[in-house]
Scaffold this active site. Structure first.
Site, PDB file in Angstrom:
ATOM      1  N   VAL A  78     -21.093  -4.218 -51.677  1.00 56.67           N
ATOM      2  CA  VAL A  78     -19.834  -4.963 -51.649  1.00 56.67           C
ATOM      3  C   VAL A  78     -19.994  -6.251 -52.444  1.00 56.67           C
ATOM      4  CG1 VAL A  78     -18.095  -6.055 -50.207  1.00 56.67           C
ATOM      5  CG2 VAL A  78     -19.261  -4.019 -49.396  1.00 56.67           C
ATOM      6  N   ASP A 186     -18.344   5.223 -37.795  1.00 56.35           N
ATOM      7  CA  ASP A 186     -19.519   4.380 -38.053  1.00 56.35           C
ATOM      8  C   ASP A 186     -19.279   2.965 -37.532  1.00 56.35           C
ATOM      9  OD1 ASP A 186     -22.053   3.792 -38.928  1.00 56.35           O
ATOM     10  OD2 ASP A 186     -21.445   3.381 -40.988  1.00 56.35           O
TER      11      ASP A 186
END
Lengths: 468, 233
Positions: A78, A186
């Protein structure tokens, strides 16, 4: 070189002149900031994935100002970036490049991303855009200025009260997504972001599914389970049955437990209230989200939210519990406390009958009630009664001695003196026995007869106990 | 990790023209650790061990001379890049000097045959690398060596523990932690904590070591990634 060795972790050749004979690339990788919280075994980390540098990425995204790499993991990297046209910060998520090798991935990516982009909720990180640039699959998302829950936990200043504010927000987001038919798969502290104002934003919805299916027939041919094992529901790890939204509820439970205690609920874990000073009623909530069988868990994230909020506000508890369990909780706890010294099996039975909890959950909850009460309200040694007992005992010896002295004959002398001493000893013994019996049930180790208890409780007509 | 103490390299950079005793010491310390890549580079370019040693000595002697850094650009970047540029310049100048002496004095002090094929020196297995890549690769390994030297110092009393746990630094699992714990007579919890601590400490030392070669505001991760790339073969 004759004895070239390959690194079992990243697969590259280990040079002969490397220090300590370890793979230098993996060593350097361990030094990256984003690796701080990686577990030792690189379970989910795509071994060869090294995020592109800011400069390299800037060439792929001319419409963005790439500012810096803010994080990386097995599911991509990211970057913080700026959209100059809109003058706003965005987060650019790059998926590992090797996933593009699968021909069908592009189509699935588009389909899933469209569904994810529809998740418009204040507690879910919004997806602005997605696509492929120079072979890199990416998501452009809202930038959350803050930290993730993992960092908050590591800083160690996460108070239970804050956890009780965070969990309902997570539940809100999960319930919303579940209603849309999307399972996160997740949920873990790394994916739960907290902005500067403490608001929760959940990231990476559905990404595990998008990448996980792919990972099963990955390039290497090895079967790789995506996700972080400690937060995964048992049915997810085993892969034996369909994974539904209740897997998220389990992962939420693990995260909740970690927020409260700073530890993972591994093995026969202790109830949270045993580790930290919290409302014992939270134990049941946490433990019920962690039931092995999805049927025994809360069936909806909204239920977890309701319970947590009720406990947090501490009002209306009776109403909620009478609706779900038919009894008020403070009374139940009192009943348990009263039953414990007499019959622990009965206490556990009562707990299960009232709450419908599984055996393991009930056992942990009752144990924690016993420990909380043993810890918080220890039975003090009754000094006043003991001192009075001593005074009377000395009085009896003294009076017996006095009477004995007045008798000239030795038999009478002995009778009164001895009688006084015996009487005194009897009183002291009685007092001590009473003192011990008062505190006995709390001193007993709950664990020791736990096995027997399980047997005793399992023979009743309640559902078979889930194995922890 | 922001620290109040400046890194070695930022001290050197800040001193600039007016080298202080502190900045000189910082530079000397850096050179003490990171001279081998320079030596390798020169040796690779000259193909003569003794000549390379002399030139390396001379290079560092000049570098450590007072005001030697003043002429350089303040935007030099990290120490690694600076040293590589410096040694490249130095070698170019050395060649000029050698040729000038050949032309003028006829006294053959230096026999620098830079154009010759480097067949003499192929002990280094990765000889297909360019000298610059070789420099970076050697640098990356040196960083790790320095970190391990410090780590071993810290684990001086716990040698066996260190030996058994070091594999965990790369995530390589040759034996389970529980097995190792049993061998060392430690509980599983204790050995896990020890492994985690070692990893954490290694990471901190590595970042500190890398930071020493960077200016204060340069991102450590970028440099680590550059070193990582240098090791790709």
């Amino acid at each position: 070189m004759s004895q070239s060795r390959r690194c079992p972790v990243c697969g590259t050749e280990i040079p002969a002149d490397t220090p300590e004979g370890l793979c230098p690339r993996c060593l350097l990788r361990a030094g990256l900031a984003s690796q701080a919280s990686q577990p030792t075994a690189s379970f989910a980390v795509s071994p060869s994935f090294v995020p592109p540098t800011v400069e390299a990425l800037a060439r792929c995204f001319p419409q963005l100002e790439i500012l810096e790499l803010v994080g990386q993991g097995g599911m991509g990297a990211v970057y913080k970036a700026r959209q100059p046209a809109l003058d706003r910060l965005v987060a650019l998520k790059i998926l590992p490049p090797e996933i593009g090798a699968e021909p069908a991935f592009a189509e699935r990516f588009t389909r899933e991303a469209r569904a994810l982009a529809k998740l418009n909720h204040p507690h879910i990180v919004a997806i602005h855009d997605f696509g492929v640039a120079d072979g890199l699959f990416y998501f452009l998302m809202a930038f959350v200025d803050g930290i993730n829950l993992r960092q908050a936990i590591q800083q160690g200043d996460l108070q239970p009260a804050q956890a009780l504010k965070i969990v309902p927000q997570i539940c809100d987001a999960l319930q919303f997504a579940h209603d849309e038919g999307i399972v996160h798969r997740d949920i873990k502290p790394e994916n739960i972001l907290l902005d500067k104002r403490g608001r929760v934003k959940i990231a990476d919805f559905g990404l595990a599914k998008l990448l996980g299916v792919k990972a099963n027939h990955a390039l290497t041919g090895t079967r790789q389970v995506m996700g972080t094992p400690h937060y995964m529901a048992p049915e997810q790890i085993q892969g034996t049955r369909d994974v539904d939204h209740r897997a998220d509820i389990y992962s939420l439970g693990v995260t909740f437990y970690e927020m409260l205690t700073g530890e993972l609920p591994l093995g026969r874990f202790a109830a949270p209230s045993k580790k930290v000073q919290i409302d014992v009623r939270l134990d049941e909530v946490v433990i019920r989200t962690l039931e092995v069988e999805p049927e025994h868990r809360y069936q909806h994230a909204s239920e977890v939210k309701t319970e947590v909020e009720q406990i947090a506000s501490n009002v209306g508890t009776a109403a909620v519990l009478s609706a779900t369990a038919g009894k008020t909780r403070p009374t139940l706890e009192q009943i348990i406390v009263d039953l414990l010294p007499e019959d622990k099996a009965a206490a556990i039975r009562t707990y299960r009958e009232t709450t419908g909890a599984g055996l393991a959950a009930a056992f942990s909850a009752v144990k924690s009630i016993a420990e909380t009460h043993g810890k918080n309200q220890p039975v003090p040694f009754a000094w006043d009664s003991f001192i009075w007992c001593l005074v009377w005992a000395i009085g009896a010896i003294g009076f017996g001695w006095y009477l004995g002295m007045r008798h000239e004959d030795s038999a009478g002398n002995l009778l009164f003196k001895g009688g006084g001493i015996l009487l005194a000893l009897f009183w002291i013994a009685q007092n001590v026995t009473w003192q011990i019996s008062r505190s006995r049930w709390r001193l007993e180790d709950f664990d020791e007869d736990g096995v027997e208890l399980e047997k005793a409780t399992a023979t009743t007509d309640l559902p078979a106990p889930p194995r922890q | 990790m922001p620290t109040l103490r400046s890194t070695h390299w930022s001290l050197v950079l800040a001193a600039g023209r007016r080298a202080s005793p502190e900045s000189e010491r910082a530079l000397a310390e850096l050179c003490q650790t990171y001279w081998p890549p320079v030596h390798d580079y020169i040796r690779r370019q000259t193909n003569d061990l003794h000549l390379a040693q002399d030139l390396t000595q001379e290079f560092f002697a000049r570098l450590l001379e007072k005001n030697a850094l003043a002429a350089a650009d303040p935007q030099r970047g990290c120490f690694r890049a600076f040293l590589l540029t410096s040694v490249m310049n130095f070698l170019a100048n050395a060649r000029d000097r050698a040729q000038a002496q050949k032309r003028g004095g006829g006294r053959k002090i230096l026999t620098l045959d830079f154009a010759a094929h480097d067949s003499y020196w192929n002990i280094e297995p990765s000889h297909e690398l360019t000298p610059e890549k070789l420099f970076d690769r050697r640098w990356a390994l040196l960083v790790l060596e320095a970190v391990f030297a410090r780590l071993r110092e810290e684990y001086a009393g716990k040698n066996e523990l260190f030996e058994r746990l070091k594999d965990f630094l790369t995530g390589e699992l040759s034996a389970s932690l529980a097995e190792i714990g049993a061998k060392l007579d430690m509980s599983e919890g204790a050995i896990k904590t020890a492994a985690h601590r070692l990893r954490k400490r290694f990471r901190a030392l590595l970042r500190a070591e890398v930071a020493q070669t960077l200016a204060d505001d340069e991102p450590i991760d970028e440099e680590i990634r550059a070193l990582f790339d240098a090791l790709a073969s």
